[in-house]
Design a protein around this motif. Sequence first.
Motif, mmCIF file in Angstrom:
data_model
loop_
_atom_site.group_PDB
_atom_site.id
_atom_site.type_symbol
_atom_site.label_atom_id
_atom_site.label_comp_id
_atom_site.label_asym_id
_atom_site.label_seq_id
_atom_site.Cartn_x
_atom_site.Cartn_y
_atom_site.Cartn_z
ATOM 1 N N SER A 101 -0.745 4.504 -6.443
ATOM 2 C CA SER A 101 0.025 3.291 -6.179
ATOM 3 C C SER A 101 1.102 3.562 -5.136
ATOM 4 O O SER A 101 1.330 2.758 -4.218
ATOM 5 C CB SER A 101 0.654 2.793 -7.478
ATOM 6 O OG SER A 101 1.575 1.767 -7.202
ATOM 7 N N HIS B 130 1.665 1.854 -1.218
ATOM 8 C CA HIS B 130 2.854 1.245 -0.630
ATOM 9 C C HIS B 130 3.291 1.975 0.632
ATOM 10 O O HIS B 130 3.793 1.360 1.577
ATOM 11 C CB HIS B 130 3.976 1.184 -1.664
ATOM 12 C CG HIS B 130 3.745 0.143 -2.710
ATOM 13 N ND1 HIS B 130 3.255 0.440 -3.971
ATOM 14 C CD2 HIS B 130 3.890 -1.212 -2.685
ATOM 15 C CE1 HIS B 130 3.122 -0.679 -4.665
ATOM 16 N NE2 HIS B 130 3.500 -1.695 -3.919
ATOM 17 N N ARG C 184 1.006 0.731 3.287
ATOM 18 C CA ARG C 184 1.390 -0.618 3.707
ATOM 19 C C ARG C 184 2.626 -0.586 4.611
ATOM 20 O O ARG C 184 2.679 -1.270 5.630
ATOM 21 C CB ARG C 184 1.677 -1.473 2.478
ATOM 22 C CG ARG C 184 2.048 -2.904 2.799
ATOM 23 C CD ARG C 184 2.143 -3.729 1.520
ATOM 24 N NE ARG C 184 3.038 -4.873 1.674
ATOM 25 C CZ ARG C 184 2.684 -6.013 2.207
ATOM 26 N NH1 ARG C 184 1.466 -6.157 2.654
ATOM 27 N NH2 ARG C 184 3.549 -6.995 2.313
ATOM 28 N N ASP D 267 2.850 -9.926 0.136
ATOM 29 C CA ASP D 267 3.283 -8.841 -0.739
ATOM 30 C C ASP D 267 2.633 -8.942 -2.115
ATOM 31 O O ASP D 267 2.167 -7.947 -2.669
ATOM 32 C CB ASP D 267 4.803 -8.935 -0.910
ATOM 33 C CG ASP D 267 5.501 -7.699 -0.409
ATOM 34 O OD1 ASP D 267 5.481 -7.489 0.826
ATOM 35 O OD2 ASP D 267 6.035 -6.952 -1.247
ATOM 36 N N ARG D 268 2.623 -10.142 -2.636
ATOM 37 C CA ARG D 268 2.077 -10.329 -3.987
ATOM 38 C C ARG D 268 0.566 -10.169 -3.999
ATOM 39 O O ARG D 268 -0.007 -9.695 -4.986
ATOM 40 C CB ARG D 268 2.449 -11.712 -4.514
ATOM 41 C CG ARG D 268 3.944 -11.921 -4.576
ATOM 42 C CD ARG D 268 4.303 -12.855 -5.689
ATOM 43 N NE ARG D 268 5.672 -13.321 -5.602
ATOM 44 C CZ ARG D 268 6.260 -14.042 -6.543
ATOM 45 N NH1 ARG D 268 5.588 -14.390 -7.616
ATOM 46 N NH2 ARG D 268 7.517 -14.428 -6.405
ATOM 47 N N PHE E 140 -1.106 -8.196 -2.046
ATOM 48 C CA PHE E 140 -1.308 -6.746 -1.995
ATOM 49 C C PHE E 140 -1.099 -6.137 -3.374
ATOM 50 O O PHE E 140 -1.911 -5.333 -3.849
ATOM 51 C CB PHE E 140 -0.343 -6.130 -0.981
ATOM 52 C CG PHE E 140 -0.543 -4.666 -0.746
ATOM 53 C CD1 PHE E 140 -1.509 -4.219 0.139
ATOM 54 C CD2 PHE E 140 0.244 -3.726 -1.406
ATOM 55 C CE1 PHE E 140 -1.692 -2.869 0.359
ATOM 56 C CE2 PHE E 140 0.063 -2.376 -1.193
ATOM 57 C CZ PHE E 140 -0.909 -1.939 -0.308
ATOM 58 N N ALA E 141 -0.001 -6.535 -4.023
ATOM 59 C CA ALA E 141 0.288 -5.995 -5.358
ATOM 60 C C ALA E 141 -0.812 -6.351 -6.339
ATOM 61 O O ALA E 141 -1.213 -5.521 -7.174
ATOM 62 C CB ALA E 141 1.631 -6.522 -5.842
ATOM 63 N N ALA E 142 -1.326 -7.576 -6.258
ATOM 64 C CA ALA E 142 -2.370 -8.001 -7.187
ATOM 65 C C ALA E 142 -3.650 -7.200 -6.970
ATOM 66 O O ALA E 142 -4.294 -6.764 -7.933
ATOM 67 C CB ALA E 142 -2.645 -9.497 -7.007
ATOM 68 N N LEU F 15 -3.895 -4.235 -5.649
ATOM 69 C CA LEU F 15 -3.634 -2.867 -6.088
ATOM 70 C C LEU F 15 -3.720 -2.768 -7.603
ATOM 71 O O LEU F 15 -4.307 -1.838 -8.161
ATOM 72 C CB LEU F 15 -2.258 -2.422 -5.588
ATOM 73 C CG LEU F 15 -1.836 -0.997 -5.957
ATOM 74 C CD1 LEU F 15 -2.853 0.006 -5.431
ATOM 75 C CD2 LEU F 15 -0.449 -0.699 -5.416
ATOM 76 N N ASP F 16 -3.152 -3.760 -8.270
ATOM 77 C CA ASP F 16 -3.150 -3.773 -9.728
ATOM 78 C C ASP F 16 -4.571 -3.853 -10.281
ATOM 79 O O ASP F 16 -4.910 -3.180 -11.254
ATOM 80 C CB ASP F 16 -2.323 -4.974 -10.210
ATOM 81 C CG ASP F 16 -1.956 -4.836 -11.676
ATOM 82 O OD1 ASP F 16 -1.303 -3.827 -12.017
ATOM 83 O OD2 ASP F 16 -2.340 -5.718 -12.466
ATOM 84 N N PHE G 198 -0.077 -13.476 -10.022
ATOM 85 C CA PHE G 198 -0.428 -13.852 -8.654
ATOM 86 C C PHE G 198 -1.170 -15.184 -8.616
ATOM 87 O O PHE G 198 -0.965 -15.993 -7.700
ATOM 88 C CB PHE G 198 -1.266 -12.764 -7.986
ATOM 89 C CG PHE G 198 -1.608 -13.095 -6.556
ATOM 90 C CD1 PHE G 198 -0.610 -13.259 -5.613
ATOM 91 C CD2 PHE G 198 -2.932 -13.267 -6.169
ATOM 92 C CE1 PHE G 198 -0.917 -13.576 -4.300
ATOM 93 C CE2 PHE G 198 -3.240 -13.587 -4.863
ATOM 94 C CZ PHE G 198 -2.228 -13.746 -3.928
#
Lengths: 223, 223
Positions: A90, A94, A97, A211-212, A214-216, A218-219, B160
């Motif tokens: 993780s 980042h 990114r 951003d979100r 990408f986070a989603a 990744l999650d 998300f």
Amino acid sequence: MGKSDTATPRERYRAQVRTEIKEHAWQQIATAGASALSLNAIAKQMGVSGPALYRYFAGRDELITELIRDAYRSLADTLGAAAAEGADLSGLAHVLRGWALADPHRYFLLYGTPVPGYHAPDDTTAISSEIMATLLTACAALVPEAPEAQAAQEATEAPFATHLEKHRAWAGDHPAPPAALHLAMSFWTRMHGVLSLELAGHFTGMRFDPDRLFAAELDALLP
Amino acid sequence: MGKSDTATPRERYRAQVRTEIKEHAWQQIATAGASALSLNAIAKQMGVSGPALYRYFAGRDELITELIRDAYRSLADTLGAAAAEGADLSGLAHVLRGWALADPHRYFLLYGTPVPGYHAPDDTTAISSEIMATLLTACAALVPEAPEAQAAQEATEAPFATHLEKHRAWAGDHPAPPAALHLAMSFWTRMHGVLSLELAGHFTGMRFDPDRLFAAELDALLP
DNA sequence: TGTGTTCGTTAGAAGTTGTAACTCATCGCG
DNA sequence: CGCGATGAGTTACAACTTCTAACGAACACA
């Protein structure tokens, strides 16, 4: 400082001018893109005549090749440093990114539309597998060591991982289990998918926060 | 045949020459890439003088814009036809892949490295949201209709998706539930990730089968 | 202090996009 | 049918690009 001491004055001057040229090239790429890179414009900016640059680079292609090499080196070093400081997958995501957002044109120089006649030199593919190695290490840390019985079961459930295991030449001699190979490939393609669309501006107009997304993604990737 | 009957001979001739120019342009892009597209070369190939083409296109940019428009149109029609024949999201994925592999340069013209000064005209973004609409329909067919109680629970589990629900302007007035919005974005970014890396040749050298990677990513995506 | 390497210059070839001005065919209208 | 306006294609040219060739001048080294 390694080499620069043993070098002759001429060689030192030459190296300095080469990096100065590359700095102007990056600056120009950042504003107008790689396709608009002009040796003449760089020369004008440096206050020298056009053909002077040909003492330092055989042509536009060699300059771009050098820039690609530097970009690969920068990415490999950035990811490698993060991994050395204990970043997990993780964290690497980042860092990747951040590296891409810091200079989108540099990212596209590596992973964007391929240049028609261009063929990557050997050492860039070497750096590329160096990147892959740090990725594989981070992936292997996330995948549980599978006992034999479970491994056999996985083989029927994860056909692509076993396919990768049979064609793992690209992983070098990295001791990553099949599930880690699969995870690394998914990581690469998915992060690239989000990043490249974002950097290309395909999300502008849509109002959501990249951003979100990408986070989603990744999650969803992490086990 | 619609317009071509009512048009004057001059207009018909003009339209014909325009498409002929575009055909040569595609052929040239397919061999040397979009950055190497040369109006002069097209003119030479057509047996006319260079400036003659400026009667038909204001310049290189307008020609490329037209090619991008045609490419978007082709992709939207291809996906739309598949959806009309009953293809589900998986089917659309394979149609997309086939369309991209048929002409990689065309794919990169739409989703590759953005051209520095270029800004997409309004109608291409309209076609783009047409594509998004067929995608959303296919996605909505896969996510179960959620009762209110379950929806409230999802809101805390899928941040998300709820974020997308709050910024769903890009989906137009398509009646897709939040989970479908999320699925469509994941589909887009993941398929693009695999496809663009494959088309750019980043998997050559690695010996695995890109087909299987695509299939694995698609499989991981479907609920 | 000489000598030779190397740098930067100007000149020029071959290519590109794009504009301007001119000729001439063609289309439509009286 | 004939005549005038419209528009297609031409050459000439300007400004740009990469890149080669030949020349003078500066510099490092013995």
